[in-house]
Scaffold this motif. Structure first.
Motif, mmCIF file in Angstrom:
data_model
loop_
_atom_site.group_PDB
_atom_site.id
_atom_site.type_symbol
_atom_site.label_atom_id
_atom_site.label_comp_id
_atom_site.label_asym_id
_atom_site.label_seq_id
_atom_site.Cartn_x
_atom_site.Cartn_y
_atom_site.Cartn_z
ATOM 1 N N PRO A 145 0.816 -1.232 0.000
ATOM 2 C CA PRO A 145 0.000 0.000 0.000
ATOM 3 C C PRO A 145 0.839 1.268 0.000
ATOM 4 O O PRO A 145 0.869 2.019 0.952
ATOM 5 C CB PRO A 145 -0.783 -0.125 1.306
ATOM 6 C CG PRO A 145 0.096 -0.922 2.206
ATOM 7 C CD PRO A 145 0.851 -1.872 1.323
ATOM 8 N N THR A 146 1.535 1.519 -1.112
ATOM 9 C CA THR A 146 2.424 2.673 -1.157
ATOM 10 C C THR A 146 1.804 3.908 -1.785
ATOM 11 O O THR A 146 2.411 4.958 -1.790
ATOM 12 C CB THR A 146 3.692 2.322 -1.963
ATOM 13 O OG1 THR A 146 3.268 1.619 -3.133
ATOM 14 C CG2 THR A 146 4.612 1.452 -1.175
ATOM 15 N N LEU A 192 15.188 -7.830 -2.554
ATOM 16 C CA LEU A 192 15.046 -7.593 -1.118
ATOM 17 C C LEU A 192 16.144 -8.323 -0.352
ATOM 18 O O LEU A 192 16.262 -9.540 -0.435
ATOM 19 C CB LEU A 192 13.671 -8.089 -0.659
ATOM 20 C CG LEU A 192 13.285 -7.817 0.790
ATOM 21 C CD1 LEU A 192 13.292 -6.336 1.098
ATOM 22 C CD2 LEU A 192 11.908 -8.412 1.093
ATOM 23 N N GLU A 229 16.068 -2.760 0.939
ATOM 24 C CA GLU A 229 15.942 -3.317 2.283
ATOM 25 C C GLU A 229 14.500 -3.240 2.766
ATOM 26 O O GLU A 229 13.656 -2.618 2.132
ATOM 27 C CB GLU A 229 16.852 -2.545 3.231
ATOM 28 C CG GLU A 229 18.322 -2.633 2.846
ATOM 29 C CD GLU A 229 19.207 -1.900 3.837
ATOM 30 O OE1 GLU A 229 19.360 -2.391 4.962
ATOM 31 O OE2 GLU A 229 19.713 -0.823 3.497
ATOM 32 N N GLY A 230 14.257 -3.864 3.912
ATOM 33 C CA GLY A 230 12.911 -3.908 4.464
ATOM 34 C C GLY A 230 12.265 -2.544 4.618
ATOM 35 O O GLY A 230 11.070 -2.370 4.348
ATOM 36 N N HIS A 231 13.062 -1.536 5.010
ATOM 37 C CA HIS A 231 12.425 -0.235 5.228
ATOM 38 C C HIS A 231 12.139 0.522 3.930
ATOM 39 O O HIS A 231 11.554 1.601 3.958
ATOM 40 C CB HIS A 231 13.224 0.640 6.212
ATOM 41 C CG HIS A 231 14.696 0.643 5.963
ATOM 42 N ND1 HIS A 231 15.232 1.024 4.773
ATOM 43 C CD2 HIS A 231 15.721 0.283 6.754
ATOM 44 C CE1 HIS A 231 16.548 0.912 4.852
ATOM 45 N NE2 HIS A 231 16.869 0.453 6.034
ATOM 46 N N LEU A 233 10.334 -0.959 1.565
ATOM 47 C CA LEU A 233 9.165 -1.610 0.955
ATOM 48 C C LEU A 233 8.046 -0.619 0.669
ATOM 49 O O LEU A 233 7.361 -0.711 -0.345
ATOM 50 C CB LEU A 233 8.635 -2.724 1.865
ATOM 51 C CG LEU A 233 9.475 -4.011 1.918
ATOM 52 C CD1 LEU A 233 8.875 -4.991 2.912
ATOM 53 C CD2 LEU A 233 9.567 -4.641 0.538
ATOM 54 N N LEU A 234 7.825 0.334 1.596
ATOM 55 C CA LEU A 234 6.722 1.283 1.413
ATOM 56 C C LEU A 234 7.215 2.637 0.920
ATOM 57 O O LEU A 234 6.484 3.613 0.928
ATOM 58 C CB LEU A 234 5.963 1.443 2.738
ATOM 59 C CG LEU A 234 5.410 0.148 3.355
ATOM 60 C CD1 LEU A 234 4.626 0.455 4.619
ATOM 61 C CD2 LEU A 234 4.532 -0.592 2.361
ATOM 62 N N ALA A 251 7.983 -10.721 5.249
ATOM 63 C CA ALA A 251 8.018 -9.257 5.100
ATOM 64 C C ALA A 251 6.597 -8.700 4.953
ATOM 65 O O ALA A 251 6.226 -7.722 5.614
ATOM 66 C CB ALA A 251 8.872 -8.871 3.896
ATOM 67 N N SER A 254 4.805 -8.858 8.176
ATOM 68 C CA SER A 254 5.381 -7.890 9.117
ATOM 69 C C SER A 254 4.819 -6.498 8.841
ATOM 70 O O SER A 254 4.485 -5.749 9.770
ATOM 71 C CB SER A 254 6.909 -7.859 9.003
ATOM 72 O OG SER A 254 7.458 -9.109 9.320
ATOM 73 N N VAL A 255 4.721 -6.154 7.564
ATOM 74 C CA VAL A 255 4.154 -4.857 7.188
ATOM 75 C C VAL A 255 2.691 -4.776 7.647
ATOM 76 O O VAL A 255 2.283 -3.808 8.295
ATOM 77 C CB VAL A 255 4.245 -4.629 5.661
ATOM 78 C CG1 VAL A 255 3.385 -3.462 5.222
ATOM 79 C CG2 VAL A 255 5.698 -4.411 5.244
ATOM 80 N N GLY B 230 4.865 -13.325 10.431
ATOM 81 C CA GLY B 230 5.239 -11.913 10.456
ATOM 82 C C GLY B 230 4.284 -11.044 11.247
ATOM 83 O O GLY B 230 4.708 -10.130 11.969
ATOM 84 N N VAL B 250 15.328 -8.468 7.285
ATOM 85 C CA VAL B 250 14.251 -7.942 6.436
ATOM 86 C C VAL B 250 13.001 -7.674 7.286
ATOM 87 O O VAL B 250 12.360 -6.623 7.153
ATOM 88 C CB VAL B 250 13.936 -8.926 5.285
ATOM 89 C CG1 VAL B 250 12.621 -8.554 4.597
ATOM 90 C CG2 VAL B 250 15.065 -8.940 4.268
ATOM 91 N N LYS B 253 13.498 -4.533 9.563
ATOM 92 C CA LYS B 253 13.444 -3.274 8.807
ATOM 93 C C LYS B 253 12.052 -3.033 8.222
ATOM 94 O O LYS B 253 11.653 -1.884 8.034
ATOM 95 C CB LYS B 253 14.518 -3.259 7.728
ATOM 96 C CG LYS B 253 15.922 -3.093 8.329
ATOM 97 C CD LYS B 253 17.009 -3.139 7.286
ATOM 98 C CE LYS B 253 18.382 -2.964 7.944
ATOM 99 N NZ LYS B 253 19.464 -3.395 7.037
ATOM 100 N N SER B 254 11.312 -4.122 7.938
ATOM 101 C CA SER B 254 9.933 -3.952 7.470
ATOM 102 C C SER B 254 9.078 -3.350 8.582
ATOM 103 O O SER B 254 8.250 -2.466 8.342
ATOM 104 C CB SER B 254 9.337 -5.294 7.029
ATOM 105 O OG SER B 254 10.063 -5.839 5.972
ATOM 106 N N GLY B 257 10.191 0.298 9.015
ATOM 107 C CA GLY B 257 9.749 1.111 7.887
ATOM 108 C C GLY B 257 8.248 1.374 7.922
ATOM 109 O O GLY B 257 7.788 2.477 7.646
ATOM 110 N N THR B 258 7.487 0.342 8.276
ATOM 111 C CA THR B 258 6.028 0.493 8.311
ATOM 112 C C THR B 258 5.605 1.412 9.456
ATOM 113 O O THR B 258 4.684 2.221 9.298
ATOM 114 C CB THR B 258 5.352 -0.887 8.457
ATOM 115 O OG1 THR B 258 5.863 -1.753 7.458
ATOM 116 C CG2 THR B 258 3.849 -0.766 8.303
ATOM 117 N N PHE B 261 6.236 4.854 8.304
ATOM 118 C CA PHE B 261 5.256 5.174 7.266
ATOM 119 C C PHE B 261 3.896 5.510 7.906
ATOM 120 O O PHE B 261 3.251 6.499 7.554
ATOM 121 C CB PHE B 261 5.126 3.962 6.343
ATOM 122 C CG PHE B 261 4.139 4.091 5.215
ATOM 123 C CD1 PHE B 261 4.462 4.806 4.077
ATOM 124 C CD2 PHE B 261 2.897 3.474 5.284
ATOM 125 C CE1 PHE B 261 3.560 4.910 3.022
ATOM 126 C CE2 PHE B 261 1.991 3.573 4.237
ATOM 127 C CZ PHE B 261 2.328 4.292 3.111
#
Lengths: 378, 378
Positions: A145-146, A192, A229-231, A233-234, A251, A254-255, B230, B250, B253-254, B257-258, B261
């Motif tokens: 969801p970016t 990734l 990287e993971g951060h 993703l968005l 991932a 996790s998001v 996750g 990953v 960092k996800s 990052g989320t 965000f």
């Protein structure tokens, strides 16, 4: 209509809009929310839909919606339970998912939408639709969801153990998705991994980096950007995130988990004091938009790419709106002829070693027991 | 004071509080924020700290804080650049990180805190402190922001390619952490993978599940709960999440990052209209608490577990507060004798095959070039 006997035969050309077979029996809220979603897809989105499952049950739900004449029903007496994995699904040739696949192979439908168990739908459709020529493994693609143009992640869980050559193909599958669904002509692709410098990551990623760099060099249809990287993703850094199914699934969840956690914290924070509560009243609209942005239902479903037919798997807990969105995604992918896109990319781009590998690889995973070769009749 | 010649010799018993060597030269905001953080650790948290790096530079910063007499400085003429990876760090025996490790080996310090590049610090401290007897590989442990008793994730990035036996040890390392830092006597352990049912996941996870089930059966010091996904990372389902360094990094960092965000979306949502803005004024306190909750600086740093000495790696962009928190974590781990905990768990729990493997494994990864055997003098 006669069934095509060869799973790899090209789908019949259509100029009319694609027909979407909706698995009425799959999902936590099946069949009622699924039927409502199908009705929504027809009435609000103008899509062509048919429902597959237990006829009488579906008919009475359609009658409640006054939609009995709008949506054809194809009977399937069996269905996959939500807890059933890959093996069980192979043994159910009369499940609603299996019958939907048969409709696609016969040319009576172009796409399958199901909110059933991911493992079951992946197994059923892989064995019944077969992979497209040259494709090593089908892969699950999800949109993150970016914003306006979402970032696509492939593979989100279909292949827990992947090989470097598969990651190269996942990149092509993701690019075909980005082009078909969002009109991105030269998608930016990122691998990734655990660091931004080249050479960071596990063996799989390091080898895939070499292969992808070689494949994408000078390509007019893929812009390989190296590691992400993971951060990221968005962060809209790339259009397609390539990863193995294990890492991708972790991932993605996790998001989703963090977004849900953050929303809970926001709600708690905004209702913790009288002053904050008064504030929250003033922000109702803004917060609703925020919730929608992070709500996975607004982002269709996961697409299983690389098969002879379009397959979209909606969240297991999808309600009508989620099902309708999944139908829209299936419509966009099938209508945009993503299969042809993939064929062109995989055939055109693959260098010789990939073809050799594809030839030497066994055909799509077969069940340990015997499966009657792709049953045609009921 | 004479240096101990054997890296595996037990650390001298101390009843006094542990001494923390802070790498003044590591991190995006070094040395000024690092020095401020060390001063904060001494004045506000009452810890015993010494600073390692370029003496004159550090002394003048300490003078600015009026803390010249409070914190000893150990000179190190060299330092690791933030972009330098594992290889470069091996070649820098006079870096502030290397000198800090020497202090630990000599018994002049108990712990190292650095905000330098993770790869560089992991490599430097692994080769200079050596792994504890029986430990296959050191692993990075991080705490996830789940609340009062955080969830610990091991490995967060030290071992991109792990073996099943390593995952078993990561579980023990994580349990030792949970017990030492948070007093959890029988930590709940989960393996991070792509489904909750047993047997889900890649080969590594499936084999590790078997080994962990066997190891943990009836254990009074580990409660193995099987698979987690996750979206469980922040749900407090377990105390220790076990995973390989690729997936763990990953996932971490996800999550970060989320969270960032989501906070951006919240800020945008709450200032998008005049009414919302008025609401936000009423909620300032609630939102500040929320931000602190999701702010990684409030959660110390990553601990590198399994070495002969405590190593805490703070975020590269840490400011004074983050450095002070990392010092607190190092104090808790070293003061709680996490090394002895790990020794007991790894020795006691490991079955024979693990020992055999440990014996047959090469000692901690050596650099491709020659490294003078653990230099002692300057």
């Amino acid at each position: 209509m006669t069934g095509t006997s060869d799973a790899e035969a090209p789908a019949p050309s259509r100029t009319s809009p694609p027909i979407i077979a909706v698995d009425a029996m799959g999902g936590d809220n099946a069949p009622s929310e699924i039927v409502k979603g199908a009705v929504m897809a027809v009435r609000e989105l103008g899509l062509r839909v048919l429902l597959v499952g237990r006829r009488t049950e579906i008919a009475s739900l359609l009658a409640e919606e006054g939609a009995l004449r709008d949506i054809p029903v194809v009977h399937a007496e069996d269905n996959l339970a939500m807890h059933e994995g890959a093996l069980a699904s192979w043994r159910r040739p009369r499940s609603s998912a299996a019958v939907s696949c048969r409709l696609i192979r016969r040319g009576d439908a172009d796409a399958l939408v199901s909110a059933g168990s991911t493992g079951g739908i992946v197994a059923t459709s892989t064995v019944r639709l077969r992979t497209q020529p040259g494709v090593l493994r089908p892969a699950l693609a999800v949109t993150l969801p970016t914003g306006e143009t979402p970032t696509i992640m492939v593979d989100a869980g279909a292949n827990a153990d992947a090989k470097p050559e598969m990651l190269v193909q996942f990149a092509h599958l993701g690019c075909a998705y980005a082009q078909t669904a969002f009109g991105v002509r030269r998608p930016r692709v990122g691998l990734l991994t655990i660091g931004s410098e080249p050479g960071k990551g596990n063996k799989l990623v390091r080898r895939a980096t070499e292969l992808l760099s070689a494949t994408a060099e000078g390509s007019p249809s893929m812009d390989f950007r190296g590691n992400i990287e993971g951060h990221d993703l968005l962060a809209r850094k790339v259009d397609v995130v390539v990863t193995d199914g294990h890492t991708g699934n972790v991932a993605l969840k996790s998001v989703e988990g963090t977004a849900a956690f953050a929303m809970d914290l926001v709600r708690d924070a905004l209702t913790s004091t009288a002053a904050a509560k008064a504030g929250a009243l003033l922000q109702r609209k803004a917060l609703r938009r925020l919730r929608e942005r992070l709500d996975s239902e607004t982002y269709g479903g996961a697409a299983l790419l690389g098969l002879n037919g379009t397959v979209v798997i909606a969240h297991g807990d999808s309600r009508a709106k989620g099902v309708a969105r999944a139908c829209q995604l299936a419509h966009d992918l099938a209508g945009g002829r993503i299969g042809e896109q993939i064929r062109r990319r995989v055939h055109h781009r693959s260098s010789n070693w990939l073809h050799r590998l594809a030839q030497s690889e066994a055909p799509p995973p077969s069940p340990p027991g015997a499966l009657p070769p792709a049953p045609e009749g009921r």
